[in-house]
Write a protein that holds these residues in place. Structure first.
Motif, PDB file in Angstrom:
ATOM      1  N   GLY A 157       0.784  -1.235   0.000  1.00  0.00           N
ATOM      2  CA  GLY A 157       0.000   0.000   0.000  1.00  0.00           C
ATOM      3  C   GLY A 157       0.813   1.282   0.000  1.00  0.00           C
ATOM      4  N   LEU A 158       2.141   1.213  -0.134  1.00  0.00           N
ATOM      5  CA  LEU A 158       2.971   2.414  -0.099  1.00  0.00           C
ATOM      6  C   LEU A 158       2.708   3.309  -1.303  1.00  0.00           C
ATOM      7  CD1 LEU A 158       6.357   0.838   1.073  1.00  0.00           C
ATOM      8  CD2 LEU A 158       4.680   2.058   2.467  1.00  0.00           C
ATOM      9  N   ARG A 159       2.673   4.636  -1.064  1.00  0.00           N
ATOM     10  CA  ARG A 159       2.433   5.618  -2.110  1.00  0.00           C
ATOM     11  C   ARG A 159       3.496   6.718  -2.046  1.00  0.00           C
ATOM     12  NH1 ARG A 159      -0.007   1.906  -3.267  1.00  0.00           N
ATOM     13  NH2 ARG A 159      -2.221   1.672  -3.780  1.00  0.00           N
ATOM     14  N   LEU A 160       3.856   7.262  -3.195  1.00  0.00           N
ATOM     15  CA  LEU A 160       4.905   8.277  -3.281  1.00  0.00           C
ATOM     16  C   LEU A 160       4.449   9.616  -2.711  1.00  0.00           C
ATOM     17  CD1 LEU A 160       6.191   7.479  -6.886  1.00  0.00           C
ATOM     18  CD2 LEU A 160       7.334   6.932  -4.723  1.00  0.00           C
ATOM     19  N   ALA A 161       5.419  10.385  -2.184  1.00  0.00           N
ATOM     20  CA  ALA A 161       5.157  11.725  -1.644  1.00  0.00           C
ATOM     21  C   ALA A 161       6.437  12.540  -1.754  1.00  0.00           C
ATOM     22  CB  ALA A 161       4.683  11.635  -0.193  1.00  0.00           C
ATOM     23  N   GLU A 162       6.348  13.834  -1.436  1.00  0.00           N
ATOM     24  CA  GLU A 162       7.484  14.737  -1.592  1.00  0.00           C
ATOM     25  C   GLU A 162       8.451  14.652  -0.415  1.00  0.00           C
ATOM     26  OE1 GLU A 162       5.966  18.637  -2.156  1.00  0.00           O
ATOM     27  OE2 GLU A 162       5.288  18.282  -4.216  1.00  0.00           O
ATOM     28  N   SER A 163       9.712  14.987  -0.698  1.00  0.00           N
ATOM     29  CA  SER A 163      10.800  15.125   0.288  1.00  0.00           C
ATOM     30  C   SER A 163      11.275  13.769   0.810  1.00  0.00           C
ATOM     31  CB  SER A 163      10.380  16.029   1.457  1.00  0.00           C
ATOM     32  OG  SER A 163      10.024  17.312   0.970  1.00  0.00           O
ATOM     33  N   THR A 164      12.415  13.826   1.545  1.00  0.00           N
ATOM     34  CA  THR A 164      13.024  12.614   2.088  1.00  0.00           C
ATOM     35  C   THR A 164      13.545  12.904   3.488  1.00  0.00           C
ATOM     36  OG1 THR A 164      13.747  11.995  -0.142  1.00  0.00           O
ATOM     37  CG2 THR A 164      14.712  10.779   1.712  1.00  0.00           C
ATOM     38  N   ALA A 165      12.872  12.353   4.495  1.00  0.00           N
ATOM     39  CA  ALA A 165      13.272  12.576   5.886  1.00  0.00           C
ATOM     40  C   ALA A 165      13.900  11.294   6.432  1.00  0.00           C
ATOM     41  CB  ALA A 165      12.065  12.990   6.714  1.00  0.00           C
ATOM     42  N   THR A 166      15.131  11.026   5.998  1.00  0.00           N
ATOM     43  CA  THR A 166      15.795   9.777   6.372  1.00  0.00           C
ATOM     44  C   THR A 166      16.010   9.682   7.880  1.00  0.00           C
ATOM     45  OG1 THR A 166      16.955   9.895   4.260  1.00  0.00           O
ATOM     46  CG2 THR A 166      17.741   8.272   5.843  1.00  0.00           C
ATOM     47  N   GLY A 167      16.442  10.779   8.486  1.00  0.00           N
ATOM     48  CA  GLY A 167      16.657  10.770   9.934  1.00  0.00           C
ATOM     49  C   GLY A 167      15.377  10.498  10.697  1.00  0.00           C
ATOM     50  N   GLU A 168      14.281  11.105  10.251  1.00  0.00           N
ATOM     51  CA  GLU A 168      13.000  10.899  10.918  1.00  0.00           C
ATOM     52  C   GLU A 168      12.562   9.438  10.819  1.00  0.00           C
ATOM     53  OE1 GLU A 168      11.651  13.165  12.768  1.00  0.00           O
ATOM     54  OE2 GLU A 168      13.197  14.600  12.165  1.00  0.00           O
ATOM     55  N   ALA A 169      12.922   8.785   9.723  1.00  0.00           N
ATOM     56  CA  ALA A 169      12.573   7.371   9.566  1.00  0.00           C
ATOM     57  C   ALA A 169      13.223   6.529  10.658  1.00  0.00           C
ATOM     58  CB  ALA A 169      13.009   6.873   8.195  1.00  0.00           C
ATOM     59  N   VAL A 170      14.468   6.828  10.983  1.00  0.00           N
ATOM     60  CA  VAL A 170      15.169   6.080  12.028  1.00  0.00           C
ATOM     61  C   VAL A 170      14.547   6.348  13.391  1.00  0.00           C
ATOM     62  CG1 VAL A 170      17.372   5.746  13.212  1.00  0.00           C
ATOM     63  CG2 VAL A 170      17.322   6.024  10.716  1.00  0.00           C
ATOM     64  N   PHE A 171      14.249   7.616  13.687  1.00  0.00           N
ATOM     65  CA  PHE A 171      13.653   7.955  14.981  1.00  0.00           C
ATOM     66  C   PHE A 171      12.279   7.308  15.147  1.00  0.00           C
ATOM     67  CE2 PHE A 171      16.802  11.423  14.942  1.00  0.00           C
ATOM     68  CZ  PHE A 171      17.246  11.378  16.254  1.00  0.00           C
ATOM     69  N   THR A 172      11.483   7.325  14.091  1.00  0.00           N
ATOM     70  CA  THR A 172      10.157   6.702  14.162  1.00  0.00           C
ATOM     71  C   THR A 172      10.271   5.193  14.321  1.00  0.00           C
ATOM     72  OG1 THR A 172       9.195   8.461  12.805  1.00  0.00           O
ATOM     73  CG2 THR A 172       7.959   6.398  12.935  1.00  0.00           C
ATOM     74  N   SER A 173      11.247   4.595  13.669  1.00  0.00           N
ATOM     75  CA  SER A 173      11.470   3.154  13.818  1.00  0.00           C
ATOM     76  C   SER A 173      11.868   2.800  15.246  1.00  0.00           C
ATOM     77  CB  SER A 173      12.557   2.693  12.843  1.00  0.00           C
ATOM     78  OG  SER A 173      12.167   2.899  11.499  1.00  0.00           O
ATOM     79  N   LEU A 174      12.706   3.637  15.861  1.00  0.00           N
ATOM     80  CA  LEU A 174      13.104   3.396  17.247  1.00  0.00           C
ATOM     81  C   LEU A 174      11.901   3.488  18.190  1.00  0.00           C
ATOM     82  CD1 LEU A 174      16.457   5.422  17.386  1.00  0.00           C
ATOM     83  CD2 LEU A 174      16.187   2.925  17.350  1.00  0.00           C
ATOM     84  N   GLN A 175      10.990   4.415  17.907  1.00  0.00           N
ATOM     85  CA  GLN A 175       9.779   4.529  18.727  1.00  0.00           C
ATOM     86  C   GLN A 175       8.908   3.284  18.590  1.00  0.00           C
ATOM     87  OE1 GLN A 175       7.940   8.171  17.393  1.00  0.00           O
ATOM     88  NE2 GLN A 175       9.469   9.490  18.380  1.00  0.00           N
ATOM     89  N   ALA A 176       8.811   2.752  17.371  1.00  0.00           N
ATOM     90  CA  ALA A 176       8.020   1.530  17.152  1.00  0.00           C
ATOM     91  C   ALA A 176       8.624   0.350  17.902  1.00  0.00           C
ATOM     92  CB  ALA A 176       7.931   1.227  15.660  1.00  0.00           C
ATOM     93  N   ILE A 177       9.945   0.279  17.935  1.00  0.00           N
ATOM     94  CA  ILE A 177      10.624  -0.802  18.655  1.00  0.00           C
ATOM     95  C   ILE A 177      10.381  -0.674  20.159  1.00  0.00           C
ATOM     96  CG2 ILE A 177      12.894  -1.728  19.278  1.00  0.00           C
ATOM     97  CD1 ILE A 177      13.777  -0.875  16.389  1.00  0.00           C
ATOM     98  N   ALA A 178      10.455   0.552  20.668  1.00  0.00           N
ATOM     99  CA  ALA A 178      10.254   0.779  22.102  1.00  0.00           C
ATOM    100  C   ALA A 178       8.846   0.416  22.543  1.00  0.00           C
ATOM    101  CB  ALA A 178      10.546   2.239  22.442  1.00  0.00           C
ATOM    102  N   ALA A 179       7.899   0.427  21.600  1.00  0.00           N
ATOM    103  CA  ALA A 179       6.496   0.134  21.935  1.00  0.00           C
ATOM    104  C   ALA A 179       6.198  -1.357  21.982  1.00  0.00           C
ATOM    105  CB  ALA A 179       5.570   0.802  20.924  1.00  0.00           C
ATOM    106  N   VAL A 180       7.167  -2.223  21.617  1.00  0.00           N
ATOM    107  CA  VAL A 180       6.944  -3.671  21.673  1.00  0.00           C
ATOM    108  C   VAL A 180       6.747  -4.075  23.132  1.00  0.00           C
ATOM    109  CG1 VAL A 180       7.962  -5.944  21.256  1.00  0.00           C
ATOM    110  CG2 VAL A 180       8.254  -4.115  19.575  1.00  0.00           C
TER     111      VAL A 180
END
Length: 316
Positions: A157-180
């Motif tokens: 279901g992934l869809r394209l969008a503008e810009s690239t927030a690579t750092g934010e991707a890592v921070f959001t992934s860490l939050q998802a891991i912490a929620a396990v």
């Protein structure tokens, strides 16, 4: 410790105890109901010898049978510890407009989706897998789960969008891991982030900040570069070159002790999870043991019937 999942059924014990009480009362008052018998010699011949305590054994077994069955109706259960696997992999997938470049067939995004699904297919079934998509912002599109269909649906279901927030991707992934959920285990779960991108950060926190945060959390980030130095996309009617930022992706992997791949295959990606290990927590579950009560009830019932036939049948 035994507990009852349907405690109201414990009321069924009351009539069983009442029956036992009536039996005891009758036995205590037998003499008051006894008839006089003048011919003692004839009485001795009619009365079974040595019946004594056996007169009460079958009745006692019957009461125990009814009591076990009554308790079984209340659904007795014991708490058991069920092991839970907590090892977690987060797939962070770039959905910026540059991922539409066709230098990787059919395009970078489709190639990344295919690699991501192949990777998930190779993972042990007891691993949690989550999906994060990122463009101008990063979003968890599938929280860590063992449900592979949910993960595949999020990737498709992934869809394209503008810009690239690579750092934010890592921070959001860490939050998802912490929620396990901890599920009784101590500390954070063993985890890895697999970041699939064509590299150039245009928005949000820096690669360096993301690398430091991931290192502090002891979560390696493995990066996969999709594309070539000659990729381009059409944006607003203009052709825009979108070369891959291999240097940044390599740097992020090095900072976090992850792996960097310029091209990805399922066999290469096995390295990402082979060193993960596992973290076993425990979830307390109620295990019903009513079958044991029913079994004892049946056993006591059969014993009562057998004793009644063996001993009472001697009476004329």
């Amino acid at each position: 410790m035994i507990r009852f999942l349907s405690p109201w059924w414990l009321l069924a014990v009351i009539p069983v105890l009442a029956l036992a009480g009536v039996y005891v009362w009758v036995q205590l008052h037998r003499r008051s109901f006894a008839m006089r018998f003048s011919n003692l010699e004839l009485l001795q011949r009619l009365t079974p010898r040595g019946i004594g305590w056996r007169r009460h054994a079958s009745a006692g077994a019957l009461v125990l049978s009814l009591l076990a069955l009554a308790l079984g109706m209340a659904r007795p259960a014991v708490d058991v510890q069920q092991p839970m696997e907590r090892a977690t992999v987060i797939l962070a997938i770039d959905v910026s407009l540059s991922m539409e470049a066709t230098d990787v067939a059919p395009n970078r995004l489709r190639a990344a989706q295919s690699a991501a699904k192949d990777f998930v297919e190779q993972l042990p079934r007891n691993f949690n897998v989550g999906v994060v998509s990122f463009a101008k912002s990063a979003n968890v599109v599938a929280s860590p789960t063992k449900d592979r269909n949910q993960v595949y649906s999020a990737i498709n279901g992934l869809r394209l969008a503008e810009s690239t927030a690579t750092g934010e991707a890592v921070f959001t992934s860490l939050q998802a891991i912490a929620a396990v959920p901890a599920d009784g285990a101590s500390g954070a779960p063993p985890a890895r982030i697999v970041l699939l991108s064509d590299g150039f950060r245009t928005y949000g926190r820096t690669i360096e900040d993301a690398g430091k945060a991931s290192s502090a959390a002891n979560v390696p980030v493995s990066t996969i570069a999709f594309g070539t130095d000659h990729g381009h996309v059409s944006i607003g009617g203009q052709t825009t070159p979108v070369p891959v930022d291999k240097q940044s992706l390599h740097k992020l992997a090095d900072m976090t002790k992850g792996h960097y791949y310029a091209a990805a295959s399922a066999s290469q990606l096995k390295q990402v999870y082979q060193d993960m290990g596992s973290s076993i927590g425990h979830r307390t579950m109620a295990k019903e043991i009513g079958q044991w009560y029913i079994g004892f009830g049946l056993l006591f019932g059969l014993a009562a019937a057998a004793m009644s036939l063996l001993w009472s049948s001697r009476m004329p």
